[in-house]
Design an enzyme around this catalytic site. Structure first.
Site, short mmCIF file in Angstrom:
data_model
loop_
_atom_site.label_atom_id
_atom_site.label_comp_id
_atom_site.label_asym_id
_atom_site.label_seq_id
_atom_site.Cartn_x
_atom_site.Cartn_y
_atom_site.Cartn_z
N GLY A 246 4.79 2.25 0.60
CA GLY A 246 4.24 3.13 1.61
C GLY A 246 5.31 3.82 2.43
CG ASN B 40 6.51 -8.96 -1.01
OD1 ASN B 40 6.97 -9.36 -2.06
ND2 ASN B 40 6.10 -9.78 -0.06
CG ASP C 239 2.12 -3.82 6.19
OD1 ASP C 239 1.41 -3.30 7.06
OD2 ASP C 239 1.97 -3.60 4.98
CG MET D 165 -2.11 0.47 8.30
SD MET D 165 -0.77 1.41 7.55
CE MET D 165 -1.72 2.74 6.80
N GLY D 166 -2.52 -3.87 8.42
CA GLY D 166 -2.11 -5.26 8.28
C GLY D 166 -3.11 -6.03 7.46
NE ARG D 167 -3.78 -5.85 1.05
CZ ARG D 167 -4.89 -5.29 0.56
NH1 ARG D 167 -5.97 -6.05 0.36
NH2 ARG D 167 -4.94 -4.01 0.28
CD GLU E 185 -5.16 -2.29 6.65
OE1 GLU E 185 -5.81 -1.22 6.57
OE2 GLU E 185 -4.07 -2.46 6.08
NE ARG F 159 1.51 4.80 5.30
CZ ARG F 159 1.07 4.69 4.05
NH1 ARG F 159 0.83 3.49 3.54
NH2 ARG F 159 0.86 5.76 3.32
#
EC number: 2.7.1.90
Length: 406
Positions: free
Chosen positions: A11, A113, A143, A187-189, A244, A300
């Protein structure tokens, strides 16, 4: 064979091009590299022999300065997952062919990652097949979930944007005296660092968000509604920030109720929509005015409000990656080690990329309040230095000037 290839992946961020500039500045003063190439669209550019000659850019100081403050990935990005070379070595062979064709000895991959997974696999492939190439990673991700680095380039600027935006939203909703709830999705899984940064809206004395929910803690609808009711009992306008990726104790995402169920190339479920789901919940359970806001892409690449600390550190990490790779280091990632908070001090080091790839750094649970709806002072101490300083953005025709490589 003394040429260098650099690529970007994952991203976009505000600071990823600053890391690219750090690599280029290292190359400009080094006698160990003859030419520098950029791979278009990440590792796909190396596989497909789709390269850009960056040597002219090395000579242009003004262009490098503009590129430093240009958001997103100037070389383009990709979401390409490399299989293990023992399972499918064809892409690896194509990369080696590109290296040989262009006399490339060094490769730096800037990314998060999944990009570090590529660095790890490619370095291992070269080692096991006796290829004399050096592969190095440089970190990037808003992130902030990369392992073995105190924080990641791009996070500080995104945190600064979030803190500023939340502060401004709070000012907007504070003018009304009717009950209303505003839910902001950030944002943030699986890692709630960005949502935690919303608390920085309080650093100048403002109230900031009334409630903060990170994805590290199980979410509970009933407790959420009660938290909202408690806040509405003492003030008319309630501001909530959520990750999120908030999910219930059974592992299902809050957004599942409105999600399509689609996944990306890495098998990650698309999870945006938590705020919309909670908007409907509040409307049904409380009945007051409620609005959902999804910051989405804006957080972002907001270069107009970049953190100077973030930009400087991003450049330094690019230079660290360059210094390492041209001195024979391979299979590593440049990283930040924090030495202290007061004053804030860091050092730049290199860590084993195999310990970064496929690992995820989440928010420590003791940095989240016991109630699960806010963050602690330890989190604030960690965050504050990362948003410090403002950058000198050049404007042209009323908007920030940017550099495009193609």
């Amino acid at each position: 064979m003394n040429n260098l290839l650099v690529a970007q992946s994952g991203g976009p961020t505000t600071a990823i091009n600053a890391t690219l500039v750090g690599v280029l500045k290292g190359a400009r003063i080094s006698d160990k590299v003859d030419k520098v190439f950029g791979a278009k669209n990440g590792i796909e550019g190396a596989i497909n022999d789709n390269l850009i000659d960056l040597n002219e850019l090395l000579k242009d100081t003004e262009a490098l300065d503009t590129l430093t403050y240009t958001p997103s990935s100037a070389l383009g990005s990709c979401r390409y997952k490399m299989k293990d070379w023992r399972e499918d070595d064809e892409p690896y062979k194509k990369i080696i062919d590109t290296f040989i064709k262009h006399e490339i000895k060094y490769f730096i991959y800037i990314g998060g990652n999944d990009s570090m997974d590529t660095v790890n696999k490619l370095a291992e492939y070269c080692k096991m097949n006796n290829h004399d190439f050096y592969i190095m990673g440089a970190p990037k991700t808003v992130d902030n979930d990369l392992n073995l680095t105190d924080h990641s380039p791009g996070f500080g600027s995104a945190a600064k944007y979030i803190a500023t935006t939340i502060s401004e939203i709070e000012r907007d909703i504070s003018v009304y005296d009717i009950p209303a709830v505003t839910i902001v999705e950030i944002m943030g899984r699986n890692a709630g660092w960005l949502t935690a940064a919303s608390a920085l809206a309080r650093v100048n004395g403002g109230p900031g968000p009334d409630l903060i929910y990170l994805c590290e803690k199980d979410f509970d609808n009933d407790k959420f509604i009660q938290d909202i009711k408690d806040k509405l009992a003492v003030k008319p306008g309630v501001l909530v920030t959520i990750s999120e990726g908030i999910k219930y104790s059974d592992g299902s995402y809050v957004s599942d109720s409105i999600s399509s169920g689609a996944v990306d190339n890495f098998g990650h479920k698309y999870i945006a929509g938590s705020a919309k789901a909670l908007e409907q919940l509040v409307r049904n359970e409380i009945g007051c005015k409620v609005r959902a806001i999804e910051l989405n892409l804006m957080q972002r690449a907001a270069a107009h409000i970049a953190s100077e600390t973030d930009i400087i550190e991003s450049q330094m990490l690019g230079q660290k990656a360059f210094d390492c790779v041209v001195n024979g280091v391979t299979g590593k990632m440049a990283a930040i080690h924090r030495l202290g908070d007061n004053p804030y001090q860091v050092e730049f080091t290199a860590v084993d990329v195999s310990q970064v790839a496929n690992h995820e750094k989440t928010v420590p649970t003791d940095w989240i309040t016991p109630e699960g709806n806010d963050v602690t002072e330890e989190m604030m101490t960690y965050l504050r230095p990362l948003i410090m300083g403002e950058v000198n953005i050049k404007y042209e025709n009323g908007i920030p000037k940017q550099l495009r490589l193609y």
